[in-house]
Design a protein around this motif. Sequence first.
Motif, PDB file in Angstrom:
ATOM      1  N   UNK A 156       6.561   9.142   2.559  1.00 15.28           N
ATOM      2  CA  UNK A 156       6.216  10.090   2.113  1.00 15.28           C
ATOM      3  C   UNK A 156       5.081   9.653   0.535  1.00 15.28           C
ATOM      4  N   UNK A 157       4.726   8.544   1.261  1.00 15.26           N
ATOM      5  CA  UNK A 157       2.948   7.573  -0.329  1.00 15.26           C
ATOM      6  C   UNK A 157       2.283   9.101  -0.027  1.00 15.26           C
TER       7      UNK A 157
ATOM      8  N   UNK B 224       0.805  -1.375  -0.269  1.00 18.21           N
ATOM      9  CA  UNK B 224       0.047  -0.211  -0.026  1.00 18.21           C
ATOM     10  C   UNK B 224       0.786   1.359  -0.212  1.00 18.21           C
ATOM     11  N   UNK B 225       1.792   1.300   0.764  1.00 12.72           N
ATOM     12  CA  UNK B 225       2.371   2.305   1.004  1.00 12.72           C
ATOM     13  C   UNK B 225       4.522   2.555   0.531  1.00 12.72           C
ATOM     14  N   UNK B 226       4.717   1.056  -0.198  1.00 12.21           N
ATOM     15  CA  UNK B 226       6.000   1.139  -0.804  1.00 12.21           C
ATOM     16  C   UNK B 226       6.857   1.468   0.196  1.00 12.21           C
TER      17      UNK B 226
ATOM     18  N   UNK C 144      -3.686  -8.692  -6.718  1.00  9.57           N
ATOM     19  CA  UNK C 144      -3.979  -6.963  -7.123  1.00  9.57           C
ATOM     20  C   UNK C 144      -4.694  -6.577  -7.465  1.00  9.57           C
ATOM     21  N   UNK C 145      -6.339  -7.428  -7.322  1.00 13.12           N
ATOM     22  CA  UNK C 145      -7.065  -6.604  -8.266  1.00 13.12           C
ATOM     23  C   UNK C 145      -8.118  -6.602  -6.634  1.00 13.12           C
ATOM     24  N   UNK C 146      -7.650  -7.307  -5.089  1.00 16.87           N
ATOM     25  CA  UNK C 146      -8.258  -7.201  -3.930  1.00 16.87           C
ATOM     26  C   UNK C 146      -7.161  -6.168  -3.774  1.00 16.87           C
ATOM     27  N   UNK C 147      -6.049  -6.019  -3.686  1.00 14.56           N
ATOM     28  CA  UNK C 147      -5.357  -4.750  -3.231  1.00 14.56           C
ATOM     29  C   UNK C 147      -5.313  -3.420  -3.822  1.00 14.56           C
TER      30      UNK C 147
END
Length: 460
Positions: A148-149, A77-79, A259-262
Motif C-alpha cells: 500500500x505504499x 523504501x516501502x515501509x 538517509x541522503x542516499x536513500x
Amino acid sequence: MLKKPQSKLLVNIEQHFAQYNSALQQAVKVFQDLDQLEYELGLLDEEQTTASQYSWWPIVGVMGGDGRDTAWLLEQLLDVTETDAQQSNYHPKFTVLQYHKDTTIALPGTALDVDYRLPFYEISKRIERIAPGEGHNINAYLELKSNGHERLKNRLLIHAPPLTHTSLSDPITRLLTEHVLETADLVLIFCDIFKHDDVPIAQFCQAIAAQQDSDKFIFLVNETDASIEAIQQQLVSAGVRAGQFMVLHSQTPPTAETQTTLDSIARRVAQVGHYRSYRILHYLEMHIDHLQNTIIPEVTDALSVWKERSHFSSLIVIGLLVTLILMIEINIGGFLDLALDPIIGPIILLVIIGIMIPTHLAFSRFHAKWLINRLEKRQKNLRMLENMATLFEKHLSPMRMLLPVTTPLGWNQSAKRRVAKLLDKTHGLVLLLNDSFGVFTTPATPPDHTSRPDQHGQEQ
C-alpha cells in the motif's frame, strides 16, 4: 480489407494513459495501426497485439547477494514491516510488488505468467525450453504481492532472491535474473554479488553489460563490501561501463549520510515512469523495424528457397521424361515425328503439362512442410509474437505455387508506405514526449514526409 478488432489490452492502456501521458496514449494508436498491418499480412490473429510483448508499467529491480540487504532497502523504501522484511531475507522467489491501497495479499506465480500486463508474461514457456518439465512449476520461482505504499503507485518493483555464484549457476535463476535486467527501467544492485569472480558471476556481468544504459543501474556498496574502485575494475573488465555507484550502509536507523542516499534512490524510483515512456516508444520503433528488416526478409528467404527446391525437383522429373523420350527415339524411333505432328504433337504436350502441374504442386507442398517447420522454429528462437508460417502458408494456393513469386503476399508499396508513416509517427511522439518534459520551449513541428522518396527512389 479485414478490420482487426482492438485488443482489450490496448483499450485498457489507452484509458489508463489518457489521464497523464498523451504521448503514450497516442502510441496506442500507432500500435493499433501496426497490429492492423500485421493482421492483414496474416502475422497476427484477432486477439493478439504487438503491445503485449512489453510491460507498460515502469519497473524497478532490487537484487543482491545477501537477502538482508535487499530486505532492509525495501523496508526503507516501502515501509515493509519488520516481520515481512525478515521473511524476505531468505525468500527463494522473484517477487513482484504492486500497489494496492487496502489489501496486502500474496498470489502465486501463475498470476504473473498469464497476465500480459505484467513483466513475467508467459515466462513458463521460456523456462520449459531450458528445463523441460519445470515450466509447470512456475509457482516455485515467482510470486505477486501487493503493497500500500504510495511509492509503488503506477509502477512495479521486482525483488530478486539472494543471487550468489551458486544460485546463478541454476539456468532458471539465470534466465529470470536476465529477464529482470532486460525489462526493468531501474535496477538497484548490491555489490556483494561481485565478491566471487567465477563463471556464473561473469555471465551476470555480461548480462548487465548487454544493457549499457547509464540511467538503468545503481550499484550499492555496503560498508562491508570491497572498495568501489575494486568493484568498478571488476565490472569494467567484464564490459560494464555504465551505472552509478552509491555507498549505502544497511543499518537501522539510517545515518544522515545513508538517509541522503536513500532520498536520492527514492527520487530515481519516482522518475522511472519517464524512462519507461521513452522505452515504450523505442520498443515500438524497434518492432516496426523488426517487421520490415527481420520478419519480411525471413519469409522472403523461405519463399525463395521453397521456389528453388520445388523448381529443381520438377526439373529432375522433366529431365527424366526427356531422357525417356530420347531412349524411345533411339531404340524404337518415330517419336519425334509424332511430336512434330500438328494434331498429335499438341496432345503429347498437353499430356506432359497434365503430368507436370500436379507433380510440381506435390513437390511444392512437400518442400513447404519443411520450410514451415523451419519458420516455426525461428519464431520460437527469436521469441516472436508474429506467426511467419501463416504468412508463408498464404502462398500455398495452386496459382501461387505455380507462379515464380517470392515477395510475401500483401508486402507491396502500399504496405511499405504505411510502415514509413508509422515510423514517422513514432519519431513525432518522441518529440512530443520531449516537449512534455520541457526539453524545448516551443513545440516541435513534425517534418512533412508526404513527398519523401521511398527506398526505391519513387515519391510516396
